[in-house]
Design an enzyme around this catalytic site. Sequence first.
Site, mmCIF file in Angstrom:
data_model
loop_
_atom_site.group_PDB
_atom_site.id
_atom_site.type_symbol
_atom_site.label_atom_id
_atom_site.label_comp_id
_atom_site.label_asym_id
_atom_site.label_seq_id
_atom_site.Cartn_x
_atom_site.Cartn_y
_atom_site.Cartn_z
ATOM 1 N N ASN A 12 -31.554 -18.888 23.725
ATOM 2 C CA ASN A 12 -30.850 -19.680 22.716
ATOM 3 C C ASN A 12 -30.981 -19.041 21.346
ATOM 4 O O ASN A 12 -31.876 -18.216 21.093
ATOM 5 C CB ASN A 12 -31.470 -21.086 22.597
ATOM 6 C CG ASN A 12 -31.255 -21.932 23.832
ATOM 7 O OD1 ASN A 12 -30.306 -21.723 24.580
ATOM 8 N ND2 ASN A 12 -32.146 -22.888 24.040
ATOM 9 N N GLY A 40 -35.069 -20.436 23.021
ATOM 10 C CA GLY A 40 -34.799 -20.685 24.444
ATOM 11 C C GLY A 40 -36.117 -20.585 25.186
ATOM 12 O O GLY A 40 -36.872 -19.624 24.998
ATOM 13 N N LYS A 41 -36.378 -21.561 26.054
ATOM 14 C CA LYS A 41 -37.687 -21.567 26.724
ATOM 15 C C LYS A 41 -37.908 -20.303 27.543
ATOM 16 O O LYS A 41 -39.008 -19.747 27.585
ATOM 17 C CB LYS A 41 -37.812 -22.817 27.602
ATOM 18 C CG LYS A 41 -37.822 -24.109 26.797
ATOM 19 C CD LYS A 41 -38.081 -25.324 27.645
ATOM 20 C CE LYS A 41 -37.772 -26.611 26.869
ATOM 21 N NZ LYS A 41 -38.497 -26.750 25.608
ATOM 22 N N GLU A 137 -34.066 -24.984 31.976
ATOM 23 C CA GLU A 137 -32.909 -24.931 31.076
ATOM 24 C C GLU A 137 -31.765 -24.090 31.670
ATOM 25 O O GLU A 137 -30.803 -23.805 30.970
ATOM 26 C CB GLU A 137 -33.316 -24.384 29.698
ATOM 27 C CG GLU A 137 -34.100 -25.403 28.882
ATOM 28 C CD GLU A 137 -34.365 -24.964 27.450
ATOM 29 O OE1 GLU A 137 -34.516 -25.855 26.595
ATOM 30 O OE2 GLU A 137 -34.452 -23.745 27.178
ATOM 31 N N GLY A 234 -45.755 -24.601 23.762
ATOM 32 C CA GLY A 234 -45.778 -24.769 25.216
ATOM 33 C C GLY A 234 -45.289 -23.520 25.928
ATOM 34 O O GLY A 234 -45.824 -23.126 26.966
ATOM 35 N N ASP A 235 -44.265 -22.898 25.369
ATOM 36 C CA ASP A 235 -43.745 -21.667 25.973
ATOM 37 C C ASP A 235 -44.792 -20.557 25.920
ATOM 38 O O ASP A 235 -44.931 -19.759 26.860
ATOM 39 C CB ASP A 235 -42.475 -21.215 25.252
ATOM 40 C CG ASP A 235 -41.351 -22.220 25.396
ATOM 41 O OD1 ASP A 235 -41.295 -22.891 26.446
ATOM 42 O OD2 ASP A 235 -40.547 -22.344 24.468
#
Length: 290
Positions: A12, A40-41, A137, A234-235
């Site tokens: 993203n 983007g994750k 995602e 978190g990623d």
Amino acid sequence: MTVTIGVVGSINLDLVASGAPLPRAGETVTGARFAQHPGGKGANQALAARRLGAEVKMVGCVGDDALAETALALLRQDGVDVGAVMSEIGTPTGVALIAVSPEGENQITVASGANANVSPSDVAGLPNCDVILCQLEVPVHAIEAAADRATATGALLAINLAPAMEVPSTLLDRADLLIVNEIEAAFYGEALHHDGGLVALTLGGEGAVLFKQGREIARSKAYPVNVVDTTGAGDTFCGALACALAEGQEPQAALNFASAAGALAVTKPGAQPSLPWRAQVDQLLSESPS
Ligand code: RIB
């Protein structure tokens, strides 16, 4: 020891408004600062693993618009292999609209764009890896293809169940490692814990816990850092845990490593710009032994 990680996930461009209170439904808030960053994750986790020393290959999709190159810029700069990232004609690159409060908490709305076009055939571009790491995602059938690829090649399959959504229980059962936060853990409940698999639960400011077959096998504290922006923490945890387990670190050491990396990611604004390098994680671990 250099490990190889394949990431099947989202790419993203993050459009970030920070410094104003998070709006309630129907409310307008003003006074925020604007910035844009690659995000983007999937891409965040790929870059996190790369900065921590892994060889990383990314599978994903961007659009054929001006946002795509910006979204891929840090992956390219830091040496993530984006040769298998597809460019979809006539489709916009994924965009995340992110609000960050003065306390560093965030709200994120994703317009998936080209991420919705990641397909099982794209996953065929993955070489043999130590770990295949996915998030939610991109379409579930692409993640199932990644699971097939992991089975066929003997890779460890790690799935970050973010954002939480219904997935086939067979997919959960096939994962060697599931990674969730408290919201995702509540969503999936007991379905997370199956024979043989590891489950990592992140607890924000309370650290993280690692379970095997529902039994706690490791717990790490939260490392003391100044919270600026929690986006991407978190990623970072996911990329770091995948990296550490692939390196053969013991569960407790791997969890400490991932927690320390995640802690460092909250100390700077933005997702990808805040991802730490290996030496920074090693330094935090040595300064704050568990
Ligand atoms: O986890 C943070 C990420 O979620 C952001 O970078 C945003 O792009 C969304 O995918």
